[in-house]
Design a protein around this motif. Structure first.
Motif, short mmCIF file in Angstrom:
data_model
loop_
_atom_site.label_atom_id
_atom_site.label_comp_id
_atom_site.label_asym_id
_atom_site.label_seq_id
_atom_site.Cartn_x
_atom_site.Cartn_y
_atom_site.Cartn_z
N LEU A 1 0.84 -1.19 0.00
CA LEU A 1 0.00 0.00 0.00
C LEU A 1 0.88 1.24 0.00
O LEU A 1 1.88 1.30 0.70
N GLY A 2 0.47 2.23 -0.77
CA GLY A 2 1.26 3.45 -0.88
C GLY A 2 1.01 4.39 0.28
O GLY A 2 -0.12 4.61 0.69
N ASP A 3 2.08 4.95 0.82
CA ASP A 3 1.96 5.91 1.90
C ASP A 3 1.16 7.13 1.44
O ASP A 3 1.40 7.65 0.36
N GLY A 4 0.25 7.57 2.27
CA GLY A 4 -0.54 8.77 1.98
C GLY A 4 -1.77 8.51 1.14
O GLY A 4 -2.65 9.36 1.06
N LEU A 5 -1.86 7.38 0.49
CA LEU A 5 -3.04 7.08 -0.31
C LEU A 5 -4.20 6.68 0.60
O LEU A 5 -3.99 6.15 1.68
N ARG A 6 -5.41 6.92 0.15
CA ARG A 6 -6.59 6.50 0.89
C ARG A 6 -6.84 5.02 0.57
O ARG A 6 -6.82 4.63 -0.59
N VAL A 7 -7.07 4.22 1.59
CA VAL A 7 -7.19 2.77 1.44
C VAL A 7 -8.49 2.29 2.07
O VAL A 7 -8.85 2.73 3.16
N MET A 8 -9.18 1.38 1.38
CA MET A 8 -10.39 0.78 1.94
C MET A 8 -10.46 -0.68 1.48
O MET A 8 -10.20 -0.98 0.32
N GLY A 9 -10.77 -1.56 2.42
CA GLY A 9 -10.97 -2.96 2.07
C GLY A 9 -12.24 -3.13 1.25
O GLY A 9 -13.25 -2.50 1.54
N VAL A 10 -12.18 -3.98 0.23
CA VAL A 10 -13.37 -4.19 -0.61
C VAL A 10 -13.76 -5.66 -0.75
O VAL A 10 -14.83 -5.95 -1.27
N GLY A 11 -12.92 -6.56 -0.28
CA GLY A 11 -13.31 -7.96 -0.41
C GLY A 11 -12.29 -8.90 0.18
O GLY A 11 -11.11 -8.58 0.29
N GLU A 12 -12.79 -10.06 0.60
CA GLU A 12 -11.92 -11.08 1.17
C GLU A 12 -12.55 -12.44 0.92
O GLU A 12 -13.75 -12.61 1.09
N GLU A 13 -11.73 -13.38 0.50
CA GLU A 13 -12.18 -14.76 0.30
C GLU A 13 -11.23 -15.67 1.08
O GLU A 13 -10.02 -15.45 1.05
N MET A 14 -11.79 -16.67 1.75
CA MET A 14 -10.95 -17.62 2.49
C MET A 14 -11.19 -19.02 1.96
O MET A 14 -12.34 -19.41 1.73
N GLU A 15 -10.11 -19.74 1.76
CA GLU A 15 -10.18 -21.16 1.44
C GLU A 15 -9.55 -21.90 2.62
O GLU A 15 -8.36 -21.79 2.88
N LEU A 16 -10.39 -22.61 3.35
CA LEU A 16 -9.93 -23.34 4.53
C LEU A 16 -9.51 -24.73 4.07
O LEU A 16 -10.33 -25.50 3.60
N VAL A 17 -8.23 -25.05 4.20
CA VAL A 17 -7.69 -26.29 3.66
C VAL A 17 -7.52 -27.33 4.76
O VAL A 17 -7.96 -28.47 4.60
N THR A 18 -6.86 -26.98 5.86
CA THR A 18 -6.54 -27.92 6.93
C THR A 18 -6.81 -27.25 8.27
O THR A 18 -6.34 -26.13 8.50
N PRO A 19 -7.53 -27.90 9.18
CA PRO A 19 -7.73 -27.31 10.52
C PRO A 19 -6.38 -27.07 11.20
O PRO A 19 -5.44 -27.84 11.05
#
Length: 178
Positions: free
Chosen positions: A101-119
């Motif tokens: 992420l660039g310093d000074g830039l405005r940042v917002m999360g827009v998505g997340e996906e999780m693949e659960l493989v092994t406990p």
């Protein structure tokens, strides 16, 4: 192809980051998860199943020890002592570091996906590898943006994949001062 307006912080960030697409940004140990940490995390998020904090319950369910809630690895990506407030941007993200992420830039999360493989059970040493998957400029109703997608691959110290977590954030130019 659309690119950010030349001469802006967003254009500078894009020009420096886009060529790194596909690169491994970091690989580091997150440490060994212990039963107390797993249990505390589970109870904090309301995961009350005893397999998360009672070793006997976990063993009778087929696990070697207490098992972490599925989202725990995604939550501990940035665990550590934390970042001093003076080193945070106004949006709360750290200045610089291994994040793309660039310093000074405005940042917002827009998505997340999780693949659960092994406990993940207590006693597992967790290694995190972060890869820059995509850096995509777009013109939106809100203006020029760059969408950045990283892939966090969590493995055991022996190399077994535990979880894959794909995160996308959107970056915009800093607000203009009046």
């Amino acid at each position: 192809m659309f690119t950010p307006e030349p001469g802006t912080p967003l254009a500078e960030y894009y020009d420096q980051t886009q060529p790194r697409t596909g690169a491994v940004l970091s690989r580091r140990s997150l440490g060994t998860l212990d039963a107390v940490t797993i249990g505390r995390y589970a109870l904090t998020i309301g995961a009350a199943d005893p397999v998360h904090y009672d070793a006997a319950a976990a063993r009778s369910a087929g696990y070697a020890d207490v098992v972490a809630p599925p989202n725990m690895l995604a939550a501990i990506v940035e665990w550590g002592i934390g970042t001093p407030e003076a080193q945070l941007q106004p949006d709360g993200t750290p200045l610089g570091g291994d994040t793309p992420l660039g310093d000074g830039l405005r940042v917002m999360g827009v998505g997340e996906e999780m693949e659960l493989v092994t406990p993940v059970t207590a006693g597992t040493e967790v290694v995190l590898e972060t890869t820059l998957e995509a850096v995509t400029p777009k013109q939106t109703r809100a203006g020029t943006c760059v969408f950045v997608t990283t892939l966090n691959t969590f493995t055991s110290a022996q190399g077994a994949v535990l979880n894959r977590n794909r995160r996308t954030v959107v970056l915009r130019n800093p607000l203009q001062e009046s």
